[in-house]
Design an enzyme around this catalytic site. Structure first.
Site, PDB file in Angstrom:
ATOM      1  N   GLU A 110      12.568  30.112  17.492  1.00  0.00           N
ATOM      2  CA  GLU A 110      13.936  30.047  18.030  1.00  0.00           C
ATOM      3  C   GLU A 110      14.869  29.443  16.987  1.00  0.00           C
ATOM      4  O   GLU A 110      14.775  28.247  16.686  1.00  0.00           O
ATOM      5  CB  GLU A 110      13.978  29.212  19.320  1.00  0.00           C
ATOM      6  CG  GLU A 110      13.112  29.769  20.447  1.00  0.00           C
ATOM      7  CD  GLU A 110      13.111  28.886  21.684  1.00  0.00           C
ATOM      8  OE1 GLU A 110      13.623  27.747  21.625  1.00  0.00           O
ATOM      9  OE2 GLU A 110      12.588  29.337  22.731  1.00  0.00           O
TER      10      GLU A 110
ATOM     11  N   HIS B 159      12.367  19.429  25.370  1.00  0.00           N
ATOM     12  CA  HIS B 159      13.711  18.949  25.714  1.00  0.00           C
ATOM     13  C   HIS B 159      13.657  17.762  26.672  1.00  0.00           C
ATOM     14  O   HIS B 159      14.541  16.902  26.644  1.00  0.00           O
ATOM     15  CB  HIS B 159      14.510  20.077  26.374  1.00  0.00           C
ATOM     16  CG  HIS B 159      15.068  21.088  25.430  1.00  0.00           C
ATOM     17  ND1 HIS B 159      16.290  20.926  24.799  1.00  0.00           N
ATOM     18  CD2 HIS B 159      14.589  22.282  25.013  1.00  0.00           C
ATOM     19  CE1 HIS B 159      16.535  21.991  24.047  1.00  0.00           C
ATOM     20  NE2 HIS B 159      15.511  22.831  24.156  1.00  0.00           N
TER      21      HIS B 159
END
Length: 273
Positions: free
Chosen positions: A245, A156
């Site tokens: 995920e 991220h």
């Protein structure tokens, strides 16, 4: 005259010393050196809202409803920031999704390194388990690093990774989390776990459990179809899913494949971009 002037100077110094002794007065300190300015994002970064205003933003790490249980360092405003190519790819996916009566909703986008450091500090504090019952009910906190749930670096922070889901239109906002409220396992049936306006993905966001694996065989029917819809839609636009995920996607090729940024999540970081 010279002797008189010298005497007057001596008297003034003596008087000042006496005043200090009586009052404790001190001279004003020298002004501190100016603090280093906060880093700003490179021009390749933009606020998602400047590219697509229709994508719902529910930025979890500006709130206490996350696995730590408090707002995370570096998240100054509830704002999704991404590299421009990733934001434009999300816009293309959103156009296709809107035509089907749905919208994208982002939970997290660019994440500063200071936020990752916050996660690491929290993971090492084995006494702090205030959010365990919801986010990692079956995982011993001492296993978070070994099991890959927490790491010292995050994709991220490179700016092209996004956590997101799908919401059926019209989108009704998710109610606010109340700190201290009773927690329910993130893999509980949808009607029991914390309410989210997302379609049913089988688990909540940030659920530290193998049921969050995109292709977990226990996830079937509508839940599996919803995950495949999200994955397929984003794959068409160049996003690659993290298999562990269902919500985690990275745009490829990344403009900054090996740079981990630390500018804060705030409008000023991308002002003028």
């Amino acid at each position: 005259m010279t002797g008189l002037a010298s005497a007057l100077r001596t008297l003034a110094v003596t008087a000042a010393a006496g005043l200090f002794a009586v009052t404790g007065a001190v001279a004003a300190p020298a002004p501190p050196a100016s603090a280093a300015p906060e880093p700003k994002a490179p021009r390749e970064f933009v606020a998602l809202s400047s590219v697509d205003r229709t994508i719902v933003q529910e930025m979890r790490y500006t709130t206490a409803h996350n696995f730590v249980g408090e707002p995370i360092d570096g998240y100054r405003q509830p704002l999704c920031i991404l590299t421009r190519p990733a934001a434009e790819a999300l816009h293309r996916a959103q156009v296709r999704l809107l035509a089907r009566g749905y919208t994208l909703k982002v939970y997290d986008c660019y994440r500063p390194q200071r936020a990752v450091d916050h996660f690491v500090r929290w993971a090492r504090d084995l006494e702090d388990e205030r959010m365990k019952e919801e986010f990692y009910p079956l995982v011993d906190k001492s296993r978070l690093f070994a099991d890959g749930y927490i790491a010292e670096k995050s994709g991220h922070s490179r700016g092209s990774t996004v956590d997101l889901t799908i919401v059926r239109l019209p989108a009704v906002p998710t109610r606010a989390y109340v700190p201290g409220e009773e927690l329910v396992e993130c893999y509980a049936p949808r009607e029991e776990r914390f309410p989210d306006n997302s379609v049913d993905m089988g688990t909540g966001y940030d659920c530290f459990d193998t049921r969050s694996h995109t292709d977990d065989p226990r996830i079937q029917g509508e839940q599996r179809a919803n995950r495949q819809l999200l994955k397929g839609l984003l794959a068409e636009q160049g996003f690659v899913n993290l298999p562990e995920e269902w919500w985690h996607f990275t745009f490829k090729p990344e403009p900054f494949p090996s740079t981990f940024f630390d500018f804060p999540v705030a409008r000023r970081s991308v002002a003028g971009h």
